[in-house]
Design a protein around this motif. Structure first.
Motif, PDB file in Angstrom:
ATOM      1  N   ILE A  40      34.487  25.510  13.372  1.00 21.58           N
ATOM      2  CA  ILE A  40      33.648  24.321  13.194  1.00 21.58           C
ATOM      3  C   ILE A  40      32.688  24.174  14.364  1.00 21.58           C
ATOM      4  N   GLU A  41      33.171  24.445  15.563  1.00 21.12           N
ATOM      5  CA  GLU A  41      32.296  24.365  16.737  1.00 21.12           C
ATOM      6  C   GLU A  41      31.175  25.399  16.659  1.00 21.12           C
ATOM      7  N   ARG A  42      31.483  26.590  16.208  1.00 23.38           N
ATOM      8  CA  ARG A  42      30.487  27.658  16.153  1.00 23.38           C
ATOM      9  C   ARG A  42      29.538  27.533  14.966  1.00 23.38           C
ATOM     10  N   PHE A  43      30.087  27.226  13.759  1.00 23.38           N
ATOM     11  CA  PHE A  43      29.287  27.270  12.541  1.00 23.38           C
ATOM     12  C   PHE A  43      28.988  25.909  11.928  1.00 23.38           C
ATOM     13  N   GLY A  44      29.769  24.903  12.273  1.00 21.31           N
ATOM     14  CA  GLY A  44      29.647  23.592  11.656  1.00 21.31           C
ATOM     15  C   GLY A  44      30.769  23.367  10.662  1.00 21.31           C
ATOM     16  N   ALA A  45      30.870  22.143  10.201  1.00 22.54           N
ATOM     17  CA  ALA A  45      31.943  21.785   9.273  1.00 22.54           C
ATOM     18  C   ALA A  45      31.571  22.153   7.844  1.00 22.54           C
ATOM     19  N   GLU A  47      31.397  21.641   3.840  1.00 21.51           N
ATOM     20  CA  GLU A  47      31.261  20.449   3.010  1.00 21.51           C
ATOM     21  C   GLU A  47      31.173  20.851   1.552  1.00 21.51           C
ATOM     22  N   MET A  59      27.606  24.686   4.314  1.00 20.00           N
ATOM     23  CA  MET A  59      27.700  24.376   5.741  1.00 20.00           C
ATOM     24  C   MET A  59      26.430  23.633   6.117  1.00 20.00           C
ATOM     25  N   HIS A  60      26.598  22.475   6.733  1.00 26.11           N
ATOM     26  CA  HIS A  60      25.450  21.703   7.163  1.00 26.11           C
ATOM     27  C   HIS A  60      24.628  22.539   8.146  1.00 26.11           C
ATOM     28  N   ASN A  61      23.324  22.577   7.951  1.00 22.52           N
ATOM     29  CA  ASN A  61      22.387  23.316   8.806  1.00 22.52           C
ATOM     30  C   ASN A  61      22.513  24.835   8.715  1.00 22.52           C
ATOM     31  N   MET A  62      23.195  25.357   7.702  1.00 20.84           N
ATOM     32  CA  MET A  62      23.232  26.809   7.501  1.00 20.84           C
ATOM     33  C   MET A  62      22.793  27.104   6.081  1.00 20.84           C
TER      34      MET A  62
END
Length: 156
Positions: A40-45, A47, A59-62
Motif C-alpha cells: 500500500i505504501e509503494r503502490f497505493g490502496a 479499491e 489502484m488510485h493514481n495508477m
C-alpha cells in the motif's frame, strides 16, 4: 471432488459484498500484514471499481491495473490477483487475496488456489510479447528487495 473454479477479469456487481470481504476483511490478512502495508505504501490502496454491472480492483493514481479473479461455481470471488506492468518485460503482482478456506490450513487448501491463480496470471501475461519476468510483491519474511520473482521460463 472439487467444484469448478474459473478465472475472470471481473466479477458481477451482485458480488460486491463477497468481494469486499475477500479484499478488505479477509481473516488471513494478518499472515502478510507487513507485506500488505509495504504494498500500500509503494503502490497505493486497492479499491473496488464498478463498470456498468461488473466489478474489478483498481489502484488510485495508477493506470492500466489488471485484476484476475478466481470465481467459484456460484460466481463468488474466492481469490484475486492485482497486477500491472512495471515496464514492457516486467509484471508485478501488487496485491493478492485468497478466501480463508483455500488458504494454508483451510478446508480446501489442497486445491492450491494461490498456485493456480499465479499460473493463470503468468499465462495471461505471456500473451504480451516481451514479458520476461513476473514478480510477486508479497513474500512473508523477506525484505522488500528479496521479493519472489519468476522468469518467463520458470515453471509455476
Amino acid at each position: 471432488m472439487s467444484q469448478t473454479i474459473t478465472f475472470e477479469s471481473h466479477v458481477s456487481d451482485t458480488q460486491r459484498g463477497a468481494l469486499e470481504s475477500l479484499m478488505f476483511f479477509n481473516r488471513c490478512q494478518q499472515r502478510v500484514s507487513t507485506c500488505i502495508a509495504d504494498a500500500i505504501e509503494r503502490f497505493g490502496a486497492p479499491e473496488i471499481v464498478a463498470d456498468r454491472n461488473r466489478l474489478r480492483i483498481g489502484m488510485h493514481n495508477m493506470r492500466d491495473v489488471q485484476s484476475l479473479f478466481a470465481v467459484d461455481h456460484t460466481g463468488r470471488p474466492i481469490g484475486v490477483a492485482v497486477y500491472a506492468w512495471q515496464d514492457i518485460g516486467h509484471v508485478i503482482v501488487m496485491h493478492l487475496s485468497i478466501a480463508a478456506e483455500f488458504a494454508s490450513g483451510g478446508s480446501r487448501a489442497g486445491e492450491q488456489l494461490l498456485l493456480r491463480l499465479m499460473r493463470e496470471v503468468r499465462r495471461s501475461t505471456r500473451r504480451i510479447k516481451g514479458v520476461r519476468r513476473l514478480e510477486l510483491y508479497y513474500a512473508t519474511g523477506r525484505a522488500a528487495a528479496e521479493r519472489w520473482r519468476f522468469s518467463a521460463k520458470a515453471a509455476i
